[in-house]
Each structure stands twice: as structure tokens, then as C-alpha cells.
Design an enzyme around this catalytic site. Structure first.
Site, PDB file in Angstrom:
ATOM      1  N   GLY A 106     -25.893  10.653  -0.544  1.00 56.86           N
ATOM      2  CA  GLY A 106     -26.105  12.054  -0.204  1.00 56.86           C
ATOM      3  C   GLY A 106     -24.894  12.651   0.504  1.00 56.86           C
ATOM      4  O   GLY A 106     -25.014  13.578   1.307  1.00 56.86           O
ATOM      5  N   GLY A 108     -22.570  14.251  -0.990  1.00 54.43           N
ATOM      6  CA  GLY A 108     -22.077  15.425  -1.713  1.00 54.43           C
ATOM      7  C   GLY A 108     -21.015  15.087  -2.738  1.00 54.43           C
ATOM      8  O   GLY A 108     -20.024  15.818  -2.879  1.00 54.43           O
ATOM      9  N   SER A 110     -21.013  15.253  -5.972  1.00 57.37           N
ATOM     10  CA  SER A 110     -20.845  16.206  -7.079  1.00 57.37           C
ATOM     11  C   SER A 110     -19.982  17.394  -6.642  1.00 57.37           C
ATOM     12  O   SER A 110     -19.101  17.842  -7.383  1.00 57.37           O
ATOM     13  CB  SER A 110     -22.200  16.738  -7.534  1.00 57.37           C
ATOM     14  OG  SER A 110     -23.040  15.669  -7.841  1.00 57.37           O
ATOM     15  N   ALA A 112     -17.795  17.437  -4.157  1.00 57.13           N
ATOM     16  CA  ALA A 112     -16.427  16.984  -3.898  1.00 57.13           C
ATOM     17  C   ALA A 112     -15.679  16.794  -5.219  1.00 57.13           C
ATOM     18  O   ALA A 112     -14.498  17.152  -5.334  1.00 57.13           O
ATOM     19  CB  ALA A 112     -16.441  15.686  -3.086  1.00 57.13           C
ATOM     20  N   ASP A 153     -21.459  22.040   1.366  1.00 59.85           N
ATOM     21  CA  ASP A 153     -20.779  20.798   0.965  1.00 59.85           C
ATOM     22  C   ASP A 153     -19.459  21.105   0.249  1.00 59.85           C
ATOM     23  O   ASP A 153     -18.472  20.369   0.379  1.00 59.85           O
ATOM     24  CB  ASP A 153     -21.693  19.905   0.116  1.00 59.85           C
ATOM     25  CG  ASP A 153     -22.512  20.683  -0.895  1.00 59.85           C
ATOM     26  OD1 ASP A 153     -22.346  21.917  -0.997  1.00 59.85           O
ATOM     27  OD2 ASP A 153     -23.312  20.059  -1.606  1.00 59.85           O
TER      28      ASP A 153
END
Ligand code: MEV
Length: 321
Positions: A106, A108, A110, A112, A153
Site C-alpha cells: 500500500g 502507492g 501505481s 509512483a 500519493d
């Protein structure tokens, strides 16, 4: 050919309320996503993302963003499509992505990855994007794929450090601090962020006044934390985490496992602890005095968690040397 890396993130305060435009505080973590982007003379889109078990994904550039897109390719493919919509060109593209952390945590991954790909494309095509332009394009991509999310994010991946974030990116304010003494425990369960956002939405639709009051209370905590973090008042920051956790419990996003880990960490001397992110699994974080770090880590393991070696306040997106 260019390689770009961007950090993952952990929310320190304000999850769920952030989806409704309220403020949150996020820190970038030392674990990074990486993307290598190369231009091809053939008009083909090629993606290799071994960390999410996708290899030799190929399609014609003219087909990009169309037809069946495997889940593991979605963020990268839609990022490329959105870039080309803004800056059309007739080259092929080969992208390789990799990660120094599991996509289950979790952190983040995707978002990043999206930031890495868009940064690499803007460098290769000499479209020097300012941070805010990069943010807008990346957040657009995340919303196209995921349909929901506050975008904090994406901001963490771009700006790095520790950020006060509000109103879906209208305010992105880096906080002046050097460290955040966190210990991070993974619950062993991957959270379904989109489902949890949906659960809170149902609650909100059913009892808007009660849920708004919870969001407003969380907002007060976020504002105080914004003051206390740069002062290094870790005892108070920990206490604020405890308060924030109570509201997250009220929203129904905590789990028995997370609660057991939070309880164990506090019992072993952490100043405060809370879940981080959507809840329903993923990670919990605690603020811990230096001399209690080992005891807290031990207690988290005893409670069935996995202690992750995570540093906070990490550098934002960068082109690899
Ligand atoms: C998920 O990491 C945090 C949420 O607040 C969603 C978001 O802000 O995008 C639940």
C-alpha cells in the site's frame, strides 16, 4: 533511453477525509519505483513489468489505451496515452518498470510508476514539465484508471519529503522537517483501496452529518500535526495519531489485526500508532522514541505483523544518474 525513480508513500494523517478535499499529511518513503523508457523506430508500445508479473506486453502505438488492457499494464499504458494526447509524436516506446518494494504494502506503487513514466517521457521529448504540470497529468492518469483517489500519493512521488496536501492538489505544501521517527508494520493483508473508499462513501451517503463531523475532527488533528511535526514534538505527534486512529475506527476501516498491532506498539512504548492508508489491511505506523524502536518492532512481530525497514521523508522523483 532514460531511467527515472520515484518514492512510495505513507499517510501520516488524514486518510479518507482527503478524498472529500480535507487536508492530509503524507511522507515519501525510501522504497522506490523505477521506470526505464527507450524510444523505438517501430511504432510499437512495449512493456515489461516483471515485479507485477507482466512480460513482453506489446501492442501497436495506434492501439494504445484501446481494447483489453491487463490490470498490470493499466497505469503505464494510460499514462503514455495521456502524454501522447498532449504531445503527439510518432515513435515507438519500450518501458521497463521495477520496484524495491512489494505492491501489496500500500505504498502507492501505481502512482509512483505513473510519475516515473511521465517524467521519463517529458525528459525524452524535452517537454520540461513543472512539478504542478507533472502532477496534473499524473493525477489525471490515476483518476482515469482508478476513478477515485485524492492524489496525495502522486504529490508524494513527485515532491518527496513530507507534505501538507489539500483539496485534491490545490495545496501541496512541503513541511520543513528532517526526519520522522516511524516504525512500520505490515498486516499481511493487501487492502482494496477502491472498495474501502466505496464503503466510507456509503456511510457518508447514509449519515452525512455524522461523517462530516468525523472529517472535521480529523482536519483539526491534521492542522495541529502540521505544526508539531516540524517542531519535532514526537510525543504530541504520537498522541495525535492515536486520536486520528479513533476516528478511522469510527469510519469502520480498521481491522482486528491492525488494532492488535497498534495496541502492541503502544504497549511497548510507542508514543502513538494508527493505520496508514485505506485501512482494511496494508500497514500501520507508529511514532516511537529511539530507545524503544527494538521493543516496538519485537511487539509488532509478536502481534503477527511484519516490520518493514522504511525510512520517511525521502527524496521525490529523480532521473537516475
Ligand atoms: C488511501 O491510501 C488513502 C485514502 O484517503 C484514499 C485517497 O486519499 O486517495 C483512503
Amino acid at each position: 533511453m532514460i531511467t527515472v525513480s520515484a518514492p512510495g508513500k505513507l499517510l501520516l494523517f488524514g486518510e479518507h477525509a482527503a478524498v472529500y478535499g480535507y487536508p492530509c499529511i503524507v511522507t515519501a518513503v525510501g522504497q522506490r519505483m523505477k521506470a526505464t523508457v527507450e524510444l523505438l523506430d517501430t511504432p510499437e508500445f512495449q512493456l515489461d513489468a516483471e515485479d507485477v508479473h507482466l512480460t513482453e506486453y506489446r501492442k501497436q502505438m495506434a492501439e494504445i489505451g484501446r481494447g483489453d488492457i491487463p490490470k498490470a499494464a493499466e497505469f503505464v499504458e494510460i499514462a503514455v496515452r495521456n502524454f501522447l494526447k498532449k504531445y503527439p509524436m510518432d515513435k515507438g516506446i519500450h518501458i521497463t518498470t521495477s520496484s524495491t518494494f512489494s505492491s501489496s504494502f500500500g505504498f502507492g506503487s501505481s502512482s509512483a510508476t505513473t510519475v516515473c513514466v511521465l517524467t521519463a517521457l517529458s525528459e525524452l521529448f524535452e517537454k520540461k514539465l513543472a512539478h504542478k504540470e507533472l502532477f496534473d497529468l499524473s493525477y489525471r492518469t490515476v483518476l482515469d484508471v482508478q476513478k477515485t483517489g485524492s492524489g496525495f500519493d502522486v504529490a508524494a512521488a513527485i515532491y518527496g519529503g513530507t507534505i501538507f496536501y489539500e483539496r485534491n492538489g490545490e495545496t501541496i505544501e512541503p513541511l520543513p522537517l528532517k526526519e520522522v521517527p516511524i516504525v512500520v508494520g505490515y498486516s499481511g493483508v493487501k487492502a482494496d483501496t477502491v472498495r474501502l473508499i466505496g464503503d466510507v462513501k456509503k456511510k457518508f451517503d447514509h449519515e452525512p452529518e455524522k461523517v462530516t463531523r468525523i472529517f472535521e475532527a480529523i482536519t483539526k488533528i491534521v492542522h495541529e500535526a502540521k505544526q508539531k511535526l516540524p517542531e519535532g514534538d514526537w510525543e504530541r505527534v504520537g498522541t495525535l495519531m492515536n486520536f486520528n486512529q479513533e476516528y478511522l475506527r469510527d469510519l469502520g476501516v480498521s481491522t482486528e489485526k491492525l488494532e492488535a498491532m497498534i495496541y502492541a506498539a503502544k504497549g511497548a512504548g510507542a508514543y502513538g500508532a494508527k493505520l496508514s492508508g485505506a485501512g482494511g489491511g496494508d500497514c500501520m505506523i507508529c511514532i516511537t522514541p529511539n530507545d524503544k524502536r527494538n521493543a516496538v518492532a519485537e511487539a509488532l512481530t509478536q502481534a503477527g505483523g511484519e516490520v518493514l525497514d522504511v525510512s520517511a521523508n525521502a527524496e521525490g522523483v529523480r532521473i537516475q544518474g
